[in-house]
Scaffold this active site. Structure first.
Site, mmCIF file in Angstrom:
data_model
loop_
_atom_site.group_PDB
_atom_site.id
_atom_site.type_symbol
_atom_site.label_atom_id
_atom_site.label_comp_id
_atom_site.label_asym_id
_atom_site.label_seq_id
_atom_site.Cartn_x
_atom_site.Cartn_y
_atom_site.Cartn_z
ATOM 1 N N LYS A 105 0.846 -1.200 0.000
ATOM 2 C CA LYS A 105 0.000 0.000 0.000
ATOM 3 C C LYS A 105 0.885 1.254 0.000
ATOM 4 C CE LYS A 105 -3.583 2.106 2.828
ATOM 5 N NZ LYS A 105 -4.468 1.922 3.966
ATOM 6 N N GLU B 26 10.747 -4.845 3.963
ATOM 7 C CA GLU B 26 10.838 -6.251 3.544
ATOM 8 C C GLU B 26 10.429 -6.406 2.082
ATOM 9 O OE1 GLU B 26 9.282 -5.051 6.223
ATOM 10 O OE2 GLU B 26 9.154 -6.538 7.847
ATOM 11 N N GLY C 68 -4.643 -2.266 5.392
ATOM 12 C CA GLY C 68 -3.882 -3.404 4.857
ATOM 13 C C GLY C 68 -4.520 -4.740 5.175
ATOM 14 N N ARG C 69 -4.918 -4.939 6.436
ATOM 15 C CA ARG C 69 -5.439 -6.257 6.831
ATOM 16 C C ARG C 69 -6.872 -6.482 6.366
ATOM 17 N NH1 ARG C 69 -4.039 -2.998 10.839
ATOM 18 N NH2 ARG C 69 -5.564 -2.143 12.276
ATOM 19 N N GLU D 154 -3.705 -7.049 15.271
ATOM 20 C CA GLU D 154 -3.281 -5.728 14.797
ATOM 21 C C GLU D 154 -4.450 -4.741 14.928
ATOM 22 O OE1 GLU D 154 -0.028 -5.448 11.643
ATOM 23 O OE2 GLU D 154 -1.655 -4.461 10.598
ATOM 24 N N HIS E 129 -3.014 -33.228 18.483
ATOM 25 C CA HIS E 129 -1.787 -33.944 18.868
ATOM 26 C C HIS E 129 -0.678 -32.965 19.221
ATOM 27 C CE1 HIS E 129 -3.629 -37.733 17.631
ATOM 28 N NE2 HIS E 129 -4.234 -36.971 16.724
ATOM 29 N N LYS F 97 9.300 -0.466 13.067
ATOM 30 C CA LYS F 97 9.808 -0.052 11.750
ATOM 31 C C LYS F 97 10.776 1.118 11.902
ATOM 32 C CE LYS F 97 5.738 -1.277 8.965
ATOM 33 N NZ LYS F 97 4.634 -0.752 8.165
HETATM 34 O O1 F6P Z 1 2.376 -5.130 9.563
HETATM 35 C C1 F6P Z 1 2.263 -3.751 9.611
HETATM 36 C C2 F6P Z 1 1.694 -3.207 8.362
HETATM 37 O O2 F6P Z 1 1.632 -1.844 8.536
HETATM 38 C C3 F6P Z 1 0.322 -3.789 8.039
HETATM 39 O O3 F6P Z 1 -0.727 -3.105 8.565
HETATM 40 C C4 F6P Z 1 0.344 -3.800 6.548
HETATM 41 O O4 F6P Z 1 -0.598 -4.691 6.050
HETATM 42 C C5 F6P Z 1 1.772 -4.239 6.284
HETATM 43 O O5 F6P Z 1 2.511 -3.531 7.248
HETATM 44 C C6 F6P Z 1 2.293 -3.997 4.901
HETATM 45 O O6 F6P Z 1 2.222 -2.648 4.535
HETATM 46 P P1 F6P Z 1 2.328 -2.200 3.030
HETATM 47 O O7 F6P Z 1 1.169 -2.769 2.296
HETATM 48 O O8 F6P Z 1 2.305 -0.707 3.039
HETATM 49 O O9 F6P Z 1 3.632 -2.734 2.482
#
Ligand code: F6P
Length: 549
Positions: free
Chosen positions: A207, A213, A268-269, A354, A385, A513
């Site tokens: 987003k 990452e 995002g979620r 979250e 199990h 972050k």
């Molecule tokens: O995990 C933290 C977060 O901010 C989430 O809310 C989001 O889905 C994820 O990082 C990834 O963010 P982006 O879509 O901006 O890469």
């Protein structure tokens, strides 16, 4: 204060009363308990009768929800009001699955035309890939798509693709889909292991297009392509972007025409319903994606229009909140009796924790009680199990959510019956337990006697009286999966409203972050750590530095 005739008992009074009553006693006292505390809707059966509640508790929780303004919050959510005050945004993920074209205004602008345009592009791209019309830089059709994203830009589409692969709907899919999220280089390395650069396309989903990452993996993917594609060919042709930050995607080298939109009003979620779900359309075809959206939309309508007494997300949310807030359960365990739903616990961890892992109310006041329990789980029967021992005989109680699709996608002998029976038996065992007399009779029947028998009893007793919810659904297809996920989204919202928190921000994640970059600089360039760095972190950084090759 004792309850009077005109004043119904408070939640606290009901909790105190129930603390001296077992679930078994509740069943003994009320022959109608199952009928009164289970609910059917569109083929679902949700059984709340094994929860530590009564109809009085539900009535009091509904009163509590009204006092918290739940009706108004649901209206505000669906009408695009800024229900995320700390970021000044609406949370309009329902617009992404709305079936009608009724306008939905954000700042006076209808968002539906943009949603429809994006859906058309998703379908066209998925079709071009599936039909072999989308070509790589050397003119070969794309055979594999690697989705790069993390958190909400990964968990939802990964879960759906995994859950519905092999469902028949994807039978004609000639394109394989893989997911890479972790910055650990192992993840990308494993995903690329047997792939051919000329026939591989990357979908970079972020987003913000700033997530460390995702950018690291996207750069790794580009280096992999550039190292193998013939000189002069464009690696950019092997990338699609999904982002609300088109400028950053462009700067990375993705053509504007290949960037699909995300919007500020989708968290995002909550974003798998948007272009973040592109791999779903690629894997299942546009029809599969459409069915998923339609399923979620049916829950939206139900949530919005059904009286609380029969409203599935509301009732599940009320009971979840009661468990965490009044009964103080620190854990909540989700066990899908479905191999296809193996990724559901991870998806729900982000959705629930979250969203509702907060310690202040939306007005900034500190919360005095937890807003939600920790959530974890695993598929049944595997979990039986692993951690079910803890569920049955551990000192603490953790309410369990059993999610059980009844029909097998690939029936084999009586295995589906074994699976369903195990789910029902585990819920029964948590409720009933096994008392000393039963153990004694059992052991005596097997020939044990005397002191040895008595000594063997204690370890075999299961206290029982442990709560659970059972959710039965006819089968797991795209529509049912859409319903399941939307059900959990809305119940999470209900619990947030009851706690008075904002479920749509995540500033706790942002903290980590911001602290990583100085450590990266310290490990990469020996840059000094900021003055505020604690001694433990300094010691660890020094050790890592000393171990560098
Ligand atoms: O995990 C933290 C977060 O901010 C989430 O809310 C989001 O889905 C994820 O990082 C990834 O963010 P982006 O879509 O901006 O890469």
């Amino acid at each position: 204060m004792p309850a009077t005739a005109s004043q119904p008992p408070s939640l606290e009074q009901l909790r105190a009363k129930l603390s001296t009553t077992t679930l078994a006693q509740l069943f003994e006292r009320d022959a109608d308990r199952f009928a009164q505390l289970s609910l059917g809707w569109d083929g679902w059966l949700i059984d709340l009768s094994k929860e530590r509640i009564t109809t009085d508790v539900i009535a009091a929780l509904i009163v509590e929800s009204r006092q918290a303004g739940l009706e108004g919050w649901i209206r505000a959510l669906f009408s695009g009001e800024r229900v995320n005050p700390s970021e000044g945004r609406p949370a309009l993920h329902m617009a992404l699955r709305q079936q009608s074209d009724d306008p939905l205004l954000v700042d006076g602008v209808d968002v539906l035309p943009g949603v429809r345009a994006a859906q058309t592009r998703i379908a066209a791209l998925a079709d071009a890939l599936r039909s072999g019309r989308r070509l790589g830089a050397t003119g070969l059709p794309i055979r594999h798509v690697v989705h790069i994203g993390i958190g909400g830009s990964d968990l939802g589409p990964r879960l759906v693709c995994d859950a519905l692969s092999g469902s028949g709907i994807d039978a004609d899919s000639p394109v394989g889909v893989r997911f890479v999220s972790n910055v650990d280089p192992e993840h990308l390395a494993r995903a690329l292991q047997d792939l051919v650069p000329e026939t591989t396309l990357f979908v970079v989903v972020s987003k913000t297009f700033t997530t460390q990452e995702t950018l690291a993996n996207a750069m790794g993917a580009r280096a992999w392509l550039e190292g193998s594609l013939p000189p002069g060919s464009s690696a950019g042709q092997h990338f699609i972007g999904v982002s609300s930050n088109v400028a950053a995607a462009r700067a990375f080298g993705i053509a504007d025409a290949d960037v699909l939109p995300m919007w500020d009003w989708v968290g995002g979620r909550y974003s798998l319903w948007s272009a973040v779900g592109l791999p779903i359309a690629i894997r299942l075809g546009a029809r599969g994606f459409t069915e998923l959206l339609a399923g979620a939309a049916s829950i939206d309508d139900h949530f919005r229009n059904t009286p609380f007494e029969r409203n599935l997300p509301v009732l599940l949310g009320l009971v979840g909140w009661w468990n965490a807030r009044l009964l103080r359960h620190a854990d909540r365990v989700v066990v899908p009796y479905s191999h296809a739903l193996g990724l559901l616990p991870s998806f729900l961890q982000q959705l629930v924790l979250e969203s509702n892992g907060k310690c202040v109310r939306r007005d900034g006041e500190p919360l005095r009680q937890p807003s939600c329990a920790a959530l974890w789980g695993m598929t049944g029967t595997d979990g039986q199990h692993a951690f079910f021992q803890w569920l049955h005989q551990g000192v603490t109680e953790a309410p369990v959510e059993f999610i059980v699709p009844l029909r097998a996608r690939h029936p084999r002998g009586n295995q589906q019956t074994l699976l369903v029976a195990n789910a029902l038996a585990q819920a029964q065992a948590l409720l009933a337990g096994r008392d000393a007399n039963t153990v004694r009779d059992d052991l005596a029947g097997r020939g044990q006697a005397g002191p040895a028998l008595e000594a063997a009893i204690a370890a075999r007793v299961c206290p029982g009286n442990r709560a659970s919810t059972t959710m039965l659904l006819p089968e797991l297809d795209a529509r049912r999966l859409g319903q399941l996920l939307a059900l959990y989204e809305h119940r999470t919202f209900v619990e947030a409203v009851l706690s008075g928190i904002n479920p749509f921000d995540q500033f706790g994640v942002e903290l980590g972050k911001t602290l990583a970059p100085p450590i990266i600089a310290a490990l990469t360039d020996d840059a000094p750590l900021p003055a505020r760095t604690d001694d433990s972190t300094r010691g660890l950084v020094a050790h890592v530095r000393a171990q560098r090759p």
